[in-house]
Design a protein around this motif. Structure first.
Motif, PDB file in Angstrom:
ATOM      1  N   LEU A   8     -18.652-119.019 -71.885  1.00  0.00           N
ATOM      2  CA  LEU A   8     -17.455-119.532 -72.540  1.00  0.00           C
ATOM      3  C   LEU A   8     -17.098-118.706 -73.753  1.00  0.00           C
ATOM      4  CD1 LEU A   8     -18.182-123.351 -72.271  1.00  0.00           C
ATOM      5  CD2 LEU A   8     -16.618-121.983 -70.900  1.00  0.00           C
ATOM      6  N   ALA A   9     -18.101-118.237 -74.482  1.00  0.00           N
ATOM      7  CA  ALA A   9     -17.838-117.408 -75.650  1.00  0.00           C
ATOM      8  C   ALA A   9     -17.169-116.094 -75.232  1.00  0.00           C
ATOM      9  CB  ALA A   9     -19.132-117.120 -76.407  1.00  0.00           C
ATOM     10  N   ALA A  10     -17.637-115.529 -74.120  1.00  0.00           N
ATOM     11  CA  ALA A  10     -17.040-114.295 -73.625  1.00  0.00           C
ATOM     12  C   ALA A  10     -15.613-114.519 -73.160  1.00  0.00           C
ATOM     13  CB  ALA A  10     -17.883-113.733 -72.467  1.00  0.00           C
ATOM     14  N   LEU A  11     -15.389-115.648 -72.498  1.00  0.00           N
ATOM     15  CA  LEU A  11     -14.045-115.948 -72.006  1.00  0.00           C
ATOM     16  C   LEU A  11     -13.062-116.136 -73.148  1.00  0.00           C
ATOM     17  CD1 LEU A  11     -14.937-118.432 -69.133  1.00  0.00           C
ATOM     18  CD2 LEU A  11     -13.914-116.172 -68.866  1.00  0.00           C
ATOM     19  N   SER A  12     -13.566-116.662 -74.270  1.00  0.00           N
ATOM     20  CA  SER A  12     -12.678-116.948 -75.396  1.00  0.00           C
ATOM     21  C   SER A  12     -12.098-115.669 -75.991  1.00  0.00           C
ATOM     22  CB  SER A  12     -13.440-117.708 -76.485  1.00  0.00           C
ATOM     23  OG  SER A  12     -14.436-116.889 -77.059  1.00  0.00           O
ATOM     24  N   ALA A  13     -12.742-114.539 -75.733  1.00  0.00           N
ATOM     25  CA  ALA A  13     -12.272-113.282 -76.294  1.00  0.00           C
ATOM     26  C   ALA A  13     -11.237-112.600 -75.415  1.00  0.00           C
ATOM     27  CB  ALA A  13     -13.458-112.340 -76.503  1.00  0.00           C
ATOM     28  N   SER A  14     -11.002-113.137 -74.223  1.00  0.00           N
ATOM     29  CA  SER A  14     -10.071-112.500 -73.295  1.00  0.00           C
ATOM     30  C   SER A  14      -8.955-113.456 -72.915  1.00  0.00           C
ATOM     31  CB  SER A  14     -10.805-112.053 -72.026  1.00  0.00           C
ATOM     32  OG  SER A  14     -11.413-113.149 -71.401  1.00  0.00           O
ATOM     33  N   PRO A  15      -7.722-112.933 -72.702  1.00  0.00           N
ATOM     34  CA  PRO A  15      -6.602-113.788 -72.324  1.00  0.00           C
ATOM     35  C   PRO A  15      -6.740-114.313 -70.918  1.00  0.00           C
ATOM     36  CG  PRO A  15      -5.977-111.471 -72.191  1.00  0.00           C
ATOM     37  CD  PRO A  15      -7.355-111.502 -72.796  1.00  0.00           C
ATOM     38  N   LYS A  16      -6.017-115.381 -70.639  1.00  0.00           N
ATOM     39  CA  LYS A  16      -6.022-115.943 -69.293  1.00  0.00           C
ATOM     40  C   LYS A  16      -5.330-115.000 -68.326  1.00  0.00           C
ATOM     41  CE  LYS A  16      -5.830-120.738 -70.895  1.00  0.00           C
ATOM     42  NZ  LYS A  16      -5.095-122.003 -70.863  1.00  0.00           N
ATOM     43  N   CYS A  17      -5.796-115.006 -67.101  1.00  0.00           N
ATOM     44  CA  CYS A  17      -5.173-114.207 -66.045  1.00  0.00           C
ATOM     45  C   CYS A  17      -4.822-115.130 -64.906  1.00  0.00           C
ATOM     46  CB  CYS A  17      -6.134-113.121 -65.570  1.00  0.00           C
ATOM     47  SG  CYS A  17      -5.554-112.187 -64.136  1.00  0.00           S
ATOM     48  N   ASN A  18      -3.626-115.000 -64.382  1.00  0.00           N
ATOM     49  CA  ASN A  18      -3.176-115.910 -63.340  1.00  0.00           C
ATOM     50  C   ASN A  18      -3.091-115.248 -61.971  1.00  0.00           C
ATOM     51  OD1 ASN A  18      -2.816-118.156 -65.073  1.00  0.00           O
ATOM     52  ND2 ASN A  18      -0.907-117.247 -65.834  1.00  0.00           N
ATOM     53  N   CYS A  19      -3.741-114.071 -61.806  1.00  0.00           N
ATOM     54  CA  CYS A  19      -3.697-113.430 -60.494  1.00  0.00           C
ATOM     55  C   CYS A  19      -4.519-114.245 -59.511  1.00  0.00           C
ATOM     56  CB  CYS A  19      -4.217-111.995 -60.582  1.00  0.00           C
ATOM     57  SG  CYS A  19      -5.938-111.854 -61.107  1.00  0.00           S
ATOM     58  N   PRO A  20      -4.183-114.176 -58.200  1.00  0.00           N
ATOM     59  CA  PRO A  20      -4.848-115.019 -57.195  1.00  0.00           C
ATOM     60  C   PRO A  20      -6.356-114.842 -57.163  1.00  0.00           C
ATOM     61  CG  PRO A  20      -2.865-114.016 -56.291  1.00  0.00           C
ATOM     62  CD  PRO A  20      -3.092-113.382 -57.620  1.00  0.00           C
ATOM     63  N   VAL A  21      -6.840-113.573 -57.209  1.00  0.00           N
ATOM     64  CA  VAL A  21      -8.283-113.345 -57.141  1.00  0.00           C
ATOM     65  C   VAL A  21      -8.975-113.973 -58.328  1.00  0.00           C
ATOM     66  CG1 VAL A  21     -10.097-111.591 -57.144  1.00  0.00           C
ATOM     67  CG2 VAL A  21      -8.030-111.239 -55.780  1.00  0.00           C
ATOM     68  N   ASP A  22      -8.405-113.773 -59.514  1.00  0.00           N
ATOM     69  CA  ASP A  22      -8.988-114.348 -60.721  1.00  0.00           C
ATOM     70  C   ASP A  22      -9.010-115.863 -60.631  1.00  0.00           C
ATOM     71  OD1 ASP A  22      -9.773-113.955 -63.709  1.00  0.00           O
ATOM     72  OD2 ASP A  22      -8.162-115.439 -63.761  1.00  0.00           O
ATOM     73  N   SER A  23      -7.964-116.440 -60.075  1.00  0.00           N
ATOM     74  CA  SER A  23      -7.879-117.891 -59.954  1.00  0.00           C
ATOM     75  C   SER A  23      -8.970-118.426 -59.031  1.00  0.00           C
ATOM     76  CB  SER A  23      -6.501-118.290 -59.431  1.00  0.00           C
ATOM     77  OG  SER A  23      -6.305-119.686 -59.538  1.00  0.00           O
ATOM     78  N   ILE A  24      -9.274-117.704 -57.960  1.00  0.00           N
ATOM     79  CA  ILE A  24     -10.330-118.113 -57.036  1.00  0.00           C
ATOM     80  C   ILE A  24     -11.700-117.998 -57.711  1.00  0.00           C
ATOM     81  CG2 ILE A  24     -11.545-117.479 -54.914  1.00  0.00           C
ATOM     82  CD1 ILE A  24      -8.823-116.758 -53.718  1.00  0.00           C
ATOM     83  N   LEU A  25     -11.895-116.918 -58.469  1.00  0.00           N
ATOM     84  CA  LEU A  25     -13.155-116.745 -59.191  1.00  0.00           C
ATOM     85  C   LEU A  25     -13.346-117.863 -60.215  1.00  0.00           C
ATOM     86  CD1 LEU A  25     -13.208-112.868 -59.792  1.00  0.00           C
ATOM     87  CD2 LEU A  25     -14.593-114.193 -58.184  1.00  0.00           C
ATOM     88  N   GLN A  26     -12.248-118.263 -60.838  1.00  0.00           N
ATOM     89  CA  GLN A  26     -12.319-119.371 -61.783  1.00  0.00           C
ATOM     90  C   GLN A  26     -12.715-120.662 -61.068  1.00  0.00           C
ATOM     91  OE1 GLN A  26      -8.899-119.882 -64.322  1.00  0.00           O
ATOM     92  NE2 GLN A  26      -8.721-117.706 -64.752  1.00  0.00           N
ATOM     93  N   ALA A  27     -12.157-120.873 -59.873  1.00  0.00           N
ATOM     94  CA  ALA A  27     -12.494-122.073 -59.102  1.00  0.00           C
ATOM     95  C   ALA A  27     -13.987-122.074 -58.744  1.00  0.00           C
ATOM     96  CB  ALA A  27     -11.646-122.134 -57.833  1.00  0.00           C
ATOM     97  N   ILE A  28     -14.510-120.899 -58.389  1.00  0.00           N
ATOM     98  CA  ILE A  28     -15.935-120.788 -58.078  1.00  0.00           C
ATOM     99  C   ILE A  28     -16.765-121.093 -59.317  1.00  0.00           C
ATOM    100  CG2 ILE A  28     -17.781-119.178 -57.443  1.00  0.00           C
ATOM    101  CD1 ILE A  28     -15.715-117.738 -55.659  1.00  0.00           C
ATOM    102  N   LEU A  29     -16.369-120.530 -60.476  1.00  0.00           N
ATOM    103  CA  LEU A  29     -17.091-120.776 -61.723  1.00  0.00           C
ATOM    104  C   LEU A  29     -17.070-122.257 -62.085  1.00  0.00           C
ATOM    105  CD1 LEU A  29     -18.547-119.892 -64.284  1.00  0.00           C
ATOM    106  CD2 LEU A  29     -16.321-119.352 -65.300  1.00  0.00           C
TER     107      LEU A  29
END
Length: 281
Positions: A8-29
């Motif tokens: 979560l700390a690492a994610l906080s340093a990067s902006p959100k991405c709404n691309c399909p692959v990223d969205s699927i990876l987020q769902a897995i996480l």
């Protein structure tokens, strides 16, 4: 568990991405986070909200349905126990246990509907979750100290059943409190001092509770064409499956762990994560 903080700390340093692959990876996480945290007394809903503070915000259906995925793992872990309850329901002891499960679920269902009618919703920020994590940590410390040295009691009483139902409603109203933690520690406080037995009853009550909650949210979503269109059903299905698989492993591990350990390590985790969130935010 602590790896979640670093993620979560690492994610906080990067902006959100709404691309399909990223969205699927987020769902897995999110599925992994749910599978790990649903049964540990650290709040799965709280962790999902924390993750979604930096990731893509998900619907209430998504957040509830993937919890049902983890609950599916319980039905697999306890499949022999459930089969035994189903085949020996004429036995007085079995009927008594089933009646207490039904009572706990009934209290949860009625209380949950009342909370919904009164406008209970998931918080928009993680600050309430952080405070709930911290408060819950001190509750765990207190209950464990109170339970230490007490004679081992495995009987599920009626007051245990009612207390578990009430505790689940409280946990639903205050994300971060943890449904499993609230149910387990309510059982311990009411005299069910055997941790594995308390956890089993809490998990058993969670089966109809979370499936009913998922059915409620699904019905509400299907009644709203816009919500049906907006929901990412593929990602929901992926997260559901991941949470079920991870949840299965987590439950097996937890039941072995609490056979010889207290819940205090989870209290320290809650205290650390809650404090970290307050400092970060």
């Amino acid at each position: 568990m602590t790896c979640l903080c670093f993620i979560l700390a690492a994610l906080s340093a990067s902006p959100k991405c709404n691309c399909p692959v990223d969205s699927i990876l987020q769902a897995i996480l999110l599925g992994v986070i749910e599978g790990v945290t649903e049964f540990l007394p650290i709040s799965s809903t709280g962790h999902l909200l924390i993750a979604q503070h930096w990731l893509e915000r998900r619907s209430d259906l998504f957040n509830v349905a993937i919890q049902a995925g983890a609950i599916l793992a319980v039905t697999l872990v306890y499949r022999l126990r459930l089969l035994d309850l189903a085949t020996t329901w004429r036995d007085p002891g079995t009927r008594d246990y089933l009646a207490k499960l039904a009572t706990a679920f009934g209290v949860t269902a009625v209380g949950g509907l009342i909370a919904k009618k009164l406008g209970a919703e998931l918080p928009e920020t993680v600050v309430p979750v952080a405070w709930a994590l911290i408060v819950g940590a001190f509750v765990i410390f207190a209950v464990e100290r109170w339970n230490r040295g007490r004679p081992i009691v495995e009987a599920v009483t009626w007051k245990v059943a009612v207390a578990v139902g009430v505790a689940q409603v409280v946990a639903a109203v205050f994300p971060g409190a943890s449904r499993s933690a609230a149910a387990i520690f309510a059982a311990l406080l009411m005299g069910l001092s055997c941790r594995p037995r308390a956890a089993e009853f809490a998990f058993m009550v969670g089966i109809p509770t979370m499936f009913a909650a998922t059915s409620y949210e699904l019905h509400k979503t299907l009644g709203n064409p816009a919500a049906v269109q907006a929901e990412s059903w593929t990602e929901l299905g992926i997260a559901f499956g991941v949470s079920a698989a991870v949840g299965f492993v987590t439950v097996k591990w937890l039941m072995k762990f609490i056979s010889g350990h207290s819940f205090e390590p989870f209290a320290w985790y809650r205290l650390g994560l809650g404090t970290l969130l307050l400092v970060m935010l």
